[in-house]
Design an enzyme around this catalytic site. Structure first.
Site, PDB file in Angstrom:
ATOM      1  N   ASP A  65       0.927  -1.249  -0.043  1.00  0.00           N
ATOM      2  CA  ASP A  65       0.042   0.039  -0.011  1.00  0.00           C
ATOM      3  C   ASP A  65       0.843   1.291   0.039  1.00  0.00           C
ATOM      4  OD1 ASP A  65       0.922  -0.488   2.681  1.00  0.00           O
ATOM      5  OD2 ASP A  65      -0.957  -1.104   3.593  1.00  0.00           O
ATOM      6  N   ASP A  94      -7.519  -2.389  14.268  1.00  0.00           N
ATOM      7  CA  ASP A  94      -8.970  -2.658  13.824  1.00  0.00           C
ATOM      8  C   ASP A  94      -9.070  -4.001  12.943  1.00  0.00           C
ATOM      9  OD1 ASP A  94      -7.871  -1.654  11.633  1.00  0.00           O
ATOM     10  OD2 ASP A  94      -9.114   0.175  11.185  1.00  0.00           O
ATOM     11  N   HIS A 105      -7.234  -4.649  10.113  1.00  0.00           N
ATOM     12  CA  HIS A 105      -7.075  -4.419   8.653  1.00  0.00           C
ATOM     13  C   HIS A 105      -5.816  -5.110   8.314  1.00  0.00           C
ATOM     14  CE1 HIS A 105      -4.529  -0.452   9.724  1.00  0.00           C
ATOM     15  NE2 HIS A 105      -3.784  -1.330   9.280  1.00  0.00           N
ATOM     16  N   GLU A 157      -9.687  -1.521   5.311  1.00  0.00           N
ATOM     17  CA  GLU A 157     -10.217  -1.427   6.614  1.00  0.00           C
ATOM     18  C   GLU A 157     -11.582  -1.922   6.776  1.00  0.00           C
ATOM     19  OE1 GLU A 157      -8.550   0.031   8.755  1.00  0.00           O
ATOM     20  OE2 GLU A 157      -7.904   2.230   8.132  1.00  0.00           O
TER      21      GLU A 157
HETATM   22  C1  F6R Z   1       1.658  -1.566   6.071  1.00  0.00           C
HETATM   23  C2  F6R Z   1       0.424  -2.233   6.119  1.00  0.00           C
HETATM   24  C3  F6R Z   1      -0.589  -2.212   7.542  1.00  0.00           C
HETATM   25  C4  F6R Z   1       0.269  -2.511   8.690  1.00  0.00           C
HETATM   26  C5  F6R Z   1      -0.706  -2.445  10.003  1.00  0.00           C
HETATM   27  C6  F6R Z   1       0.282  -2.760  11.198  1.00  0.00           C
HETATM   28  O1  F6R Z   1       2.138  -1.837   4.885  1.00  0.00           O
HETATM   29  O2  F6R Z   1      -0.305  -2.667   5.169  1.00  0.00           O
HETATM   30  O3  F6R Z   1      -1.655  -3.277   7.349  1.00  0.00           O
HETATM   31  O4  F6R Z   1       0.771  -3.868   8.520  1.00  0.00           O
HETATM   32  O5  F6R Z   1      -1.188  -1.281  10.186  1.00  0.00           O
HETATM   33  O6  F6R Z   1       1.018  -1.796  11.428  1.00  0.00           O
HETATM   34  P1  F6R Z   1       2.474  -2.063  12.419  1.00  0.00           P
HETATM   35  O7  F6R Z   1       3.273  -3.104  11.946  1.00  0.00           O
HETATM   36  O8  F6R Z   1       3.119  -0.737  12.302  1.00  0.00           O
HETATM   37  O9  F6R Z   1       1.725  -2.187  13.636  1.00  0.00           O
END
Ligand code: F6R
Length: 255
Positions: A67, A136, A138, A143
């Protein structure tokens, strides 16, 4: 799903790095999937260490990011393409142009998302994708409330996600972009192998839903229950709300 409950970040990083190293030994031109955020950092450090020790090469591989934020300047350090450059892509031997992400500065973000979906499809999908999980539920930036079959798309970020990510933006939520381009849940589901890394109590509820909850758009990561090659690497805190912990330990130990 294979669920491993592990005692240290190092153990988690080693297992995930083994998966990348083994794949590249068998298939040097593999298509790799890279995530940003905190979760994969130790995995990337371990891969860089192995590269420097001559144990792995990325020279023929290609990689797709999950992303990208929409609207950050191209040189912003928290732009995901820049983050990946600093944490792994620029530290190993990927060929120039081999690592790509969604075009967050494109004039038409949805067209950029469609191009990104096509680029992944044209490469024959991702061979091995690393994932983190949001509090959440995702994965990538899918989301709650979206389609479980989505292709790459633009995504309005939830307040929860922007709050969680404010730590990368001087703890100031107003600096966190409101929109991203993300691989869809359908895109991610096409990857041949998935490895998800989660650590810390703040991930426990999302992890429990992902592994043991009913499949639902409310918890996007539950879509992984439909994939037949997913490895979930957890520390004790992230695993703390799982009901079948003892069973997962027995299955992992038996392998
Ligand atoms: C990042 C992504 C997100 C993260 C998620 C967890 O490319 O796609 O889904 O993996 O927000 O973030 P962290 O690892 O910072 O807790």
């Amino acid at each position: 799903m294979r669920v491993a409950i592990l005692s240290s970040s190092k153990e988690i990083a080693n297992i995930a790095a083994d998966m990348y190293t083994d794949l590249l030994a068998k298939k040097p031109d593999a298509v790799l999937g890279l995530a940003t955020g905190s979760s994969p950092l130790q995995v990337y450090q371990e891969l860089v260490r192995r590269f420097e020790a001559g144990q792995v090469s990325f020279a023929k591989a290609r990689a797709f990011l999950l992303d990208e934020y929409v609207g950050l300047p191209s040189d912003h350090p928290e732009g995901y393409r820049n983050f990946i450059e600093q944490k792994i892509a620029g530290l190993v031997d990927f060929a120039s142009g081999a690592v790509v992400g969604p075009e967050g500065q494109a004039e038409d973000a949805q067209e950029a998302a469609d191009r990104y979906q096509k680029a992944i499809e044209d490469e024959g999908w991702v061979d091995l994708q690393i994932l983190g999980i949001g509090t959440d539920g995702h994965i990538a930036f899918n989301e709650p409330g979206g389609s479980l079959f989505s292709t790459a798309h633009t995504q309005v970020l939830t307040k929860q996600t922007r709050q969680d990510n404010a730590r990368f933006f001087d703890d100031d939520i107003s600096q966190v972009p409101t929109m991203a381009i993300t691989q869809g849940l359908g895109t991610i589901s096409k990857a041949k192998k998935l490895v998800l890394v989660a650590e810390g109590k703040q991930k426990a509820q999302a992890v429990a839903q992902m592994v043991e909850g009913a499949v639902s758009a409310m918890w996007p990561a539950t879509v992984l229950q439909f994939h037949n090659d997913v490895t979930i690497l957890l520390d004790e805190d992230a695993a703390s709300e799982l009901v079948l912990k003892d069973h997962y330990r027995a299955v992992w130990d038996a392998q």
